[in-house]
Design a protein around this motif. Structure first.
Motif, short mmCIF file in Angstrom:
data_model
loop_
_atom_site.label_atom_id
_atom_site.label_comp_id
_atom_site.label_asym_id
_atom_site.label_seq_id
_atom_site.Cartn_x
_atom_site.Cartn_y
_atom_site.Cartn_z
N TYR A 255 23.05 18.74 50.18
CA TYR A 255 24.26 18.67 50.99
C TYR A 255 24.14 17.65 52.10
CZ TYR A 255 25.86 22.90 48.58
OH TYR A 255 26.26 23.81 47.63
N ASN A 260 27.29 16.63 54.06
CA ASN A 260 28.01 17.90 54.13
C ASN A 260 27.15 18.90 54.89
OD1 ASN A 260 29.51 20.21 53.72
ND2 ASN A 260 29.95 19.76 51.58
N GLN A 263 27.98 22.93 54.72
CA GLN A 263 27.43 23.71 53.61
C GLN A 263 25.91 23.83 53.71
OE1 GLN A 263 29.94 21.78 50.24
NE2 GLN A 263 29.43 23.84 49.51
#
Length: 370
Positions: A255, A260, A263
């Motif tokens: 991630y 990201n 997450q």
């Protein structure tokens, strides 16, 4: 696949004894077959007891005794003697006598092939054990290929999946690793996913291997789904499984590579719950962003290091980083502080809740010779 274990065959020994004992005749110059049978039975029972007690030293002693007596009772080339030899080889392997174990697995395999035939399921155990015990990678690969060929001929998918899995787990660590070996792991997963329920430990293990393969191949979308499946199944356990821990760690890296962080945070927290901090434990980052080497320093072949202290917050982010000591120049400090802000850790948990905690790290800057 369970290893074959020798079963004491009283009918065979009884037949031998019957031919040699008549009434009250005593042959004092020889050990009687009845005594041989009793000695063998006692040694084999002692072997079984040592195995049950997980006493490695005594298992080896009694496996050797049972094999030596079995050769006398059954004959050198009898299949039951071969089974006793495989027990001995297993005991030698567990005792660290790897060379002897490998040599004996080869002998067992030769006898199994002669007795059962080239395409029988019985030859798979000694074939796989011989493949796993040899230090010759080419020989190991050839034995695994033979085992796969045998398993394919049996029309038993789960047996084939087990052989594929064993071949992958052993050969991926060797210099012979290639796409064919990689596909062994994926084929094992395909078979298990078709024939076993989601919570089968064999299937979960194969899912973990397949996820790791896909991640290494940078097939991140496929790897993500497989790792999440591994986590889902292991969360039902009342303890933290190492594969579950690793799945969370890989997903943090995955991630973060995709920018990201939200997450990734969920998996940082999950790891913190699974593997709590201890006060004297140096925390290992789940994701690292390597600092850039200052170009002017690289040209001058300047080396150095930077020590930093910082806080890891409740979500595993780094904050309040500062340099505690350094050597080599301010540019090393600047690059280190910039990089550490992007690292991710598992947060510390106290009484079941994530809390901020202090950590430190030292980054080395060196130019390789040549």
């Amino acid at each position: 696949m369970k290893n074959n274990t020798f079963q004491f065959n009283s009918h065979i020994l009884a037949a031998k004894i019957k031919m040699c004992v008549y009434g009250s005749i005593l042959v004092s110059s020889l050990v009687s077959p009845m005594a041989q049978a009793a000695d063998f039975s006692s040694s084999y029972q002692a072997y079984q007891q040592a195995v049950a007690a997980k006493d490695v030293e005594q298992t080896l002693v009694h496996a050797q005794q049972a094999y030596d007596l079995g050769k006398v009772s059954f004959g050198e080339n009898h299949i039951d003697t071969a089974k006793l030899l495989m027990n001995l080889a297993n005991a030698q392997r567990d005792s660290g006598e790897n060379l002897l174990a490998s040599q004996n697995y080869d002998k067992v395999l030769t006898r199994y092939l002669a007795h059962y035939g080239d395409d029988s399921i019985e030859v798979l155990d000694p074939m796989l054990l011989a493949a796993e015990s040899t230090t010759n990678d080419k020989k190991s690969k050839a034995l695994f290929e033979d085992a796969i060929e045998v398993a394919q001929s049996l029309n038993q998918p789960l047996v084939l999946a087990e052989v594929y899995s064993a071949a992958f787990k052993h050969l991926y660590k060797t210099p012979l690793y290639n796409n064919t070996i990689k596909n062994y792991g994926l084929k094992a997963y395909d078979i298990y996913s078709q024939h076993l329920p989601e919570d089968s430990i064999l299937r979960v293990d194969a899912t973990y291997l397949a996820a790791s393969i896909q991640f290494a191949q940078k097939r991140y979308d496929t790897a993500e789904g497989l790792f999440l499946e591994v986590i889902k199944q292991y969360q039902t356990l009342d303890y933290s499984h190492p594969s579950e821990l690793h799945a969370h760690a890989v997903l943090v890296e995955l991630y973060e590579k995709q920018n990201n962080s939200q997450q990734a945070t969920a998996h940082c927290i999950a790891i913190g719950k699974m593997k709590p901090w201890s006060d004297d434990q140096e925390q290992v980052p789940l994701f690292r962003h390597h600092p850039s080497y200052p170009k002017s320093y690289a040209i001058d072949r300047k080396s150095g290091w930077v020590e930093m202290v910082f806080t890891i917050d409740e979500n595993g982010f780094v904050k309040a980083a500062s340099v505690s000591d350094s050597q080599g120049g301010k540019r090393f400090e600047t690059e280190s502080l910039e990089a550490i802000q992007k690292w991710r850790y598992a947060p510390k948990f106290v009484d079941g809740n994530p809390v901020e905690a202090q950590a430190k790290v030292r980054l080395e800057f060196t130019i390789a010779n040549g």
